[in-house]
Design a protein around this motif. Structure first.
Motif, PDB file in Angstrom:
ATOM      1  N   ILE A  87       0.828  -1.215   0.000  1.00 43.18           N
ATOM      2  CA  ILE A  87       0.000   0.000   0.000  1.00 43.18           C
ATOM      3  C   ILE A  87       0.859   1.261   0.000  1.00 43.18           C
ATOM      4  CG2 ILE A  87      -1.965  -1.085   1.178  1.00 43.18           C
ATOM      5  CD1 ILE A  87      -0.956   0.247   3.775  1.00 43.18           C
ATOM      6  N   HIS A  88       2.149   1.107   0.219  1.00 47.30           N
ATOM      7  CA  HIS A  88       3.047   2.258   0.278  1.00 47.30           C
ATOM      8  C   HIS A  88       3.420   2.782  -1.113  1.00 47.30           C
ATOM      9  CE1 HIS A  88       3.778   1.789   4.644  1.00 47.30           C
ATOM     10  NE2 HIS A  88       3.626   0.505   4.370  1.00 47.30           N
ATOM     11  N   TYR A  89       3.121   2.003  -2.163  1.00 43.71           N
ATOM     12  CA  TYR A  89       3.531   2.386  -3.513  1.00 43.71           C
ATOM     13  C   TYR A  89       2.327   2.408  -4.447  1.00 43.71           C
ATOM     14  CZ  TYR A  89       7.513   0.447  -1.029  1.00 43.71           C
ATOM     15  OH  TYR A  89       8.438   0.142  -0.062  1.00 43.71           O
ATOM     16  N   HIS A  90       2.456   3.165  -5.515  1.00 43.16           N
ATOM     17  CA  HIS A  90       1.380   3.288  -6.494  1.00 43.16           C
ATOM     18  C   HIS A  90       1.731   2.466  -7.726  1.00 43.16           C
ATOM     19  CE1 HIS A  90      -0.470   6.414  -4.069  1.00 43.16           C
ATOM     20  NE2 HIS A  90       0.696   7.040  -4.007  1.00 43.16           N
ATOM     21  N   THR A  91       1.119   1.303  -7.831  1.00 43.33           N
ATOM     22  CA  THR A  91       1.356   0.402  -8.958  1.00 43.33           C
ATOM     23  C   THR A  91       0.013   0.004  -9.568  1.00 43.33           C
ATOM     24  OG1 THR A  91       1.244  -1.642  -7.663  1.00 43.33           O
ATOM     25  CG2 THR A  91       3.370  -0.508  -7.736  1.00 43.33           C
ATOM     26  N   ASN A  92       0.085  -0.738 -10.640  1.00 42.59           N
ATOM     27  CA  ASN A  92      -1.144  -1.176 -11.318  1.00 42.59           C
ATOM     28  C   ASN A  92      -1.541  -2.592 -10.925  1.00 42.59           C
ATOM     29  OD1 ASN A  92      -1.473   1.244 -12.836  1.00 42.59           O
ATOM     30  ND2 ASN A  92       0.102   0.554 -14.279  1.00 42.59           N
ATOM     31  N   VAL A  93      -1.108  -3.044  -9.758  1.00 45.82           N
ATOM     32  CA  VAL A  93      -1.400  -4.407  -9.341  1.00 45.82           C
ATOM     33  C   VAL A  93      -2.908  -4.609  -9.141  1.00 45.82           C
ATOM     34  CG1 VAL A  93      -1.215  -3.978  -6.857  1.00 45.82           C
ATOM     35  CG2 VAL A  93      -0.671  -6.245  -7.768  1.00 45.82           C
ATOM     36  N   GLU A  94      -3.366  -5.784  -9.502  1.00 42.87           N
ATOM     37  CA  GLU A  94      -4.765  -6.138  -9.277  1.00 42.87           C
ATOM     38  C   GLU A  94      -4.992  -6.358  -7.783  1.00 42.87           C
ATOM     39  OE1 GLU A  94      -8.094  -9.347 -10.954  1.00 42.87           O
ATOM     40  OE2 GLU A  94      -5.966  -9.614 -11.404  1.00 42.87           O
ATOM     41  N   VAL A  95      -6.102  -5.866  -7.268  1.00 41.94           N
ATOM     42  CA  VAL A  95      -6.421  -5.987  -5.842  1.00 41.94           C
ATOM     43  C   VAL A  95      -7.690  -6.815  -5.671  1.00 41.94           C
ATOM     44  CG1 VAL A  95      -7.043  -4.724  -3.736  1.00 41.94           C
ATOM     45  CG2 VAL A  95      -5.329  -3.773  -5.306  1.00 41.94           C
ATOM     46  N   LEU A 115       3.263 -14.129  -9.088  1.00 40.80           N
ATOM     47  CA  LEU A 115       2.260 -13.393  -8.321  1.00 40.80           C
ATOM     48  C   LEU A 115       1.707 -12.200  -9.089  1.00 40.80           C
ATOM     49  CD1 LEU A 115       3.778 -13.477  -4.728  1.00 40.80           C
ATOM     50  CD2 LEU A 115       2.083 -14.989  -5.739  1.00 40.80           C
ATOM     51  N   THR A 116       2.585 -11.312  -9.525  1.00 38.90           N
ATOM     52  CA  THR A 116       2.117 -10.105 -10.210  1.00 38.90           C
ATOM     53  C   THR A 116       2.799  -9.916 -11.558  1.00 38.90           C
ATOM     54  OG1 THR A 116       3.776  -8.750  -9.056  1.00 38.90           O
ATOM     55  CG2 THR A 116       1.598  -8.943  -8.044  1.00 38.90           C
ATOM     56  N   THR A 117       3.604 -10.876 -11.975  1.00 36.95           N
ATOM     57  CA  THR A 117       4.255 -10.826 -13.289  1.00 36.95           C
ATOM     58  C   THR A 117       4.038 -12.154 -13.992  1.00 36.95           C
ATOM     59  OG1 THR A 117       6.359 -11.578 -12.325  1.00 36.95           O
ATOM     60  CG2 THR A 117       6.021  -9.197 -12.519  1.00 36.95           C
ATOM     61  N   GLN A 118       4.170 -12.174 -15.299  1.00 35.60           N
ATOM     62  CA  GLN A 118       3.912 -13.371 -16.087  1.00 35.60           C
ATOM     63  C   GLN A 118       5.059 -14.372 -15.958  1.00 35.60           C
ATOM     64  OE1 GLN A 118       1.021 -13.463 -17.458  1.00 35.60           O
ATOM     65  NE2 GLN A 118       1.066 -15.371 -18.573  1.00 35.60           N
ATOM     66  N   GLY A 119       4.721 -15.632 -15.784  1.00 36.14           N
ATOM     67  CA  GLY A 119       5.725 -16.675 -15.697  1.00 36.14           C
ATOM     68  C   GLY A 119       5.845 -17.442 -17.006  1.00 36.14           C
ATOM     69  N   ILE A 120       6.375 -18.655 -16.922  1.00 32.81           N
ATOM     70  CA  ILE A 120       6.531 -19.525 -18.083  1.00 32.81           C
ATOM     71  C   ILE A 120       5.448 -20.598 -18.011  1.00 32.81           C
ATOM     72  CG2 ILE A 120       8.173 -20.918 -19.387  1.00 32.81           C
ATOM     73  CD1 ILE A 120       9.084 -18.021 -18.832  1.00 32.81           C
ATOM     74  N   THR A 121       4.850 -20.966 -19.133  1.00 35.19           N
ATOM     75  CA  THR A 121       3.757 -21.932 -19.106  1.00 35.19           C
ATOM     76  C   THR A 121       4.256 -23.314 -18.691  1.00 35.19           C
ATOM     77  OG1 THR A 121       4.014 -22.615 -21.408  1.00 35.19           O
ATOM     78  CG2 THR A 121       2.621 -20.692 -20.985  1.00 35.19           C
ATOM     79  N   ILE A 122       3.355 -24.107 -18.161  1.00 35.12           N
ATOM     80  CA  ILE A 122       3.701 -25.458 -17.727  1.00 35.12           C
ATOM     81  C   ILE A 122       4.173 -26.296 -18.917  1.00 35.12           C
ATOM     82  CG2 ILE A 122       2.807 -27.582 -16.701  1.00 35.12           C
ATOM     83  CD1 ILE A 122       0.857 -25.819 -15.101  1.00 35.12           C
ATOM     84  N   ASP A 123       3.479 -26.185 -20.045  1.00 36.74           N
ATOM     85  CA  ASP A 123       3.863 -26.960 -21.227  1.00 36.74           C
ATOM     86  C   ASP A 123       5.272 -26.602 -21.684  1.00 36.74           C
ATOM     87  OD1 ASP A 123       1.463 -28.291 -21.250  1.00 36.74           O
ATOM     88  OD2 ASP A 123       0.530 -26.979 -22.734  1.00 36.74           O
ATOM     89  N   GLU A 124       5.598 -25.318 -21.674  1.00 39.34           N
ATOM     90  CA  GLU A 124       6.926 -24.875 -22.086  1.00 39.34           C
ATOM     91  C   GLU A 124       7.978 -25.404 -21.116  1.00 39.34           C
ATOM     92  OE1 GLU A 124       9.867 -22.865 -24.395  1.00 39.34           O
ATOM     93  OE2 GLU A 124       7.861 -23.644 -24.777  1.00 39.34           O
TER      94      GLU A 124
END
Length: 319
Positions: free
Chosen positions: A71-79, A295-304
């Motif tokens: 809450i201390h920072y202003h980001t575009n994270v989904e809440v 959590l808040t960034t895109q990872g690698i797919t399971i298939d990949e």
């Protein structure tokens, strides 16, 4: 001297911090090959693949400088509040059907409130009763009583990252202490849970900080060690930092393997920053990964991931 350090590790001897510092300047090709040799010797070609779900997002009271959920920072994270049981169970079953061996609910905040904790216990009990996937949890700074209840609900492993060295931690977070994290880890161990703990690299820490972290984990007898690479998120205090180079990431994993020869060293957040999606890291001593979205960034797919793991000759098992 480097060859002697390698022989000592393969003979079962522990290296010193001064030995580890020498590895910082070692030839990267030699270092990667040596780390991979250590991994093969102590861990064979077994590979641990786990997944996480962001069970509760945003509005975190803590001021960790890397985190979009504070809450201390202003980001575009989904809440959003704690996800319902059906949503979490669907994700767990999907991952299990894809061959993933572990699944964890991760929640934002210092800890869950009483009602949220009761809800999570019910969800874990349901997952334990209806799936075969091994259950992990990352729910903040819980106490012994709460951790014991998690164990009774079917959770096998508790996650609590130290993030960095004891000395550098106050530069990253001031709303809770390093010692509180260690107390949580020890409480989880006392409750009979396995512990997963590691850190984030690329927060302007020194090589000494990285090595100190590895030795702290060794002293705590941690066997599952996730290593995240900082993805500088706009709006956080670390947004100005440049992502680590592939060679520096490889060196980090290799040195951790020298210090923790029989550990499960896991490529976690930040893989998407590497052009080869971490392929070179799995040739530098790593033997585990978090797959799917982070959590808040895109990872690698399971298939990949399954493709990469097979290409490297690993066998996915539960470690």
């Amino acid at each position: 001297m480097l060859e002697k350090i390698l022989k000592d590790v393969l003979a079962g001897h522990e290296i010193s911090k001064s030995d580890a510092i020498l590895l910082v300047d070692a030839d990267i090709v030699w270092l990667k090959q040596a780390a991979n040799l250590i991994r093969e010797y102590f861990c064979s070609n077994k590979f641990d693949l786990c997944s996480i779900i962001n069970g509760k997002s945003g509005r975190c009271s803590e001021n960790c400088k890397y985190c979009a959920q504070s809450i201390h920072y202003h980001t575009n994270v989904e809440v959003y509040d704690l996800l319902n049981e059906a949503t979490i169970k669907d994700m767990a079953l999907h991952n299990e059907n894809k061959g993933v061996k572990r699944f964890s609910i991760v929640t934002s905040g210092r800890r869950l409130n009483d009602q949220e904790f009761l809800d999570v216990i019910k969800i874990y009990q349901s997952l334990h009763d209806t799936t075969e996937i091994s259950l992990c949890a990352s729910l903040g700074l819980l106490n012994l009583e709460q951790l014991t209840k998690l164990k009774a609900a079917g959770v096998k492993r508790y996650h609590n990252n130290l993030e960095t060295s004891r000395n550098y931690f106050p530069n990253i977070c001031t709303t809770h202490s390093y010692q509180q994290k260690i107390e949580t880890i020890k409480a989880a161990q006392k409750a009979g849970l396995e512990v997963c703990s590691g850190g984030i690299m690329g927060m302007n820490e020194s090589w000494q900080d990285r090595i100190d972290l590895a030795f702290e984990l060794k002293e705590l007898r941690i066997k599952s060690i996730p290593i995240n690479i900082l993805n500088p998120i706009p709006g956080t205090p670390l947004e100005h930092l440049c992502p680590l180079s592939k060679e520096e990431v490889e060196r980090i994993f290799a040195i951790f393997r020298f210090i923790l020869p029989d550990a499960v060293i896991r490529m976690a957040g930040g893989r998407g920053l590497l052009e080869d999606q971490g392929l070179s890291v799995f040739k530098s001593g790593a033997n585990a990964a978090i797959t799917g979205d982070m959590l808040t960034t895109q990872g690698i797919t399971i298939d990949e991931d399954q493709r990469i793991i097979k290409e490297l000759g690993f066998e996915v098992v539960k470690l």
